[in-house]
Design an enzyme around this catalytic site. Structure first.
Site: not given
Length: 253
Positions: A122, A142
């Site tokens: 990210e 995730e």
């Protein structure tokens, strides 16, 4: 310049500002896969704030220490400590350093030297450009842990590669190497690991030679393109152009 002094004691990152105006920020927790802990998030926020107002900084490069990890994401050891719901929310909110990175009024380049997973990827997605070693790996994994991204991954990924491909990567937690990431448009270039430093240095140097005012205006317009309707974005672009013309005229007077 106090926030950018390389000799300043830091726990989790290293900074270096060269004579071209290229600020290199190195995520420096190799013993923990350069994972994002509270100290790293705090120090990154401080450096981003300083870089945003220091005219000596023309370009920001983000990379990881060592040759194995760019950043493996959240520090799972720290995240596993007992905490109240309020404390957990505040800890997750502290990931907003990624938003600071995305909105820095300077060109930003991620030099992905190794694994960039979860919050690590990210951070790379929040940069304007990404150059990746061919044997490095990137992914938002995730979902494999029953979680989801929390640092903008679900928002930036579809803007880069489209909703369908983003859904595939997010739903399956796929991990990609350099050539696959380049083919999808996730990175600007995938190069042999031995060439990564030189490739990024050349790119950063070329960016540093451009007009800082023009780069700032272009970046503001690029950021607006993700948030404004087309007509409003075009007006924003025109405002930037007029400002630059006026600035040049004022410099001649």
């Amino acid at each position: 310049m106090s926030g950018l002094q390389p000799e300043r004691s830091r726990e989790a990152i290293e900074v270096d500002l060269d004579d071209r105006g290229v600020l290199t920020i190195t995520l420096a927790r190799p013993e923990a896969a350069n994972s994002r802990n509270q100290a790293m998030r705090r120090e990154l926020a401080e450096v981003y704030t300083a870089a945003g107002i220091d005219d000596a900084v023309r370009v920001v490069v983000l990379t990881g220490k060592g040759d194995r990890h760019f950043c493996a994401g959240m520090d799972l050891k720290e995240a596993g400590q007992p905490e109240t719901p309020v404390a957990r929310r505040e800890r997750l909110r502290s990931a907003r350093d990624i938003e600071q990175l995305a909105r820095l009024p300077r060109p930003t380049v991620a030099a992905i030297n190794g694994y960039a997973l979860g919050g690590g990827f990210e951070m790379a997605l929040a940069c304007d450009m990404r150059v990746m070693a061919t044997d490095a790996k990137v992914g938002l994994t995730e979902v494999r842990h029953g979680l989801m991204p929390g640092g903008g991954g679900t928002q930036r990924l579809p803007r880069l590669i489209g909703a369908a491909k983003a859904a595939e990567l997010l739903y399956l937690g796929k991990v990609l190497d350099g050539p696959a990431a380049e083919q999808l448009g996730l990175v600007n270039a995938a190069v042999p690991a031995a060439d990564l430093h030189d490739r990024v240095s050349t790119l950063a140097g070329a960016l540093a030679e451009q007009s800082p005012s023009a780069l700032r205006a272009i970046k503001e317009s690029l950021l607006a393109s993700a948030e404004l309707p087309l007509s409003a974005g075009i007006e924003k672009e025109l405002d930037g152009l007029l400002f630059l013309i006026q600035e040049q005229q004022a410099a001649k007077d």
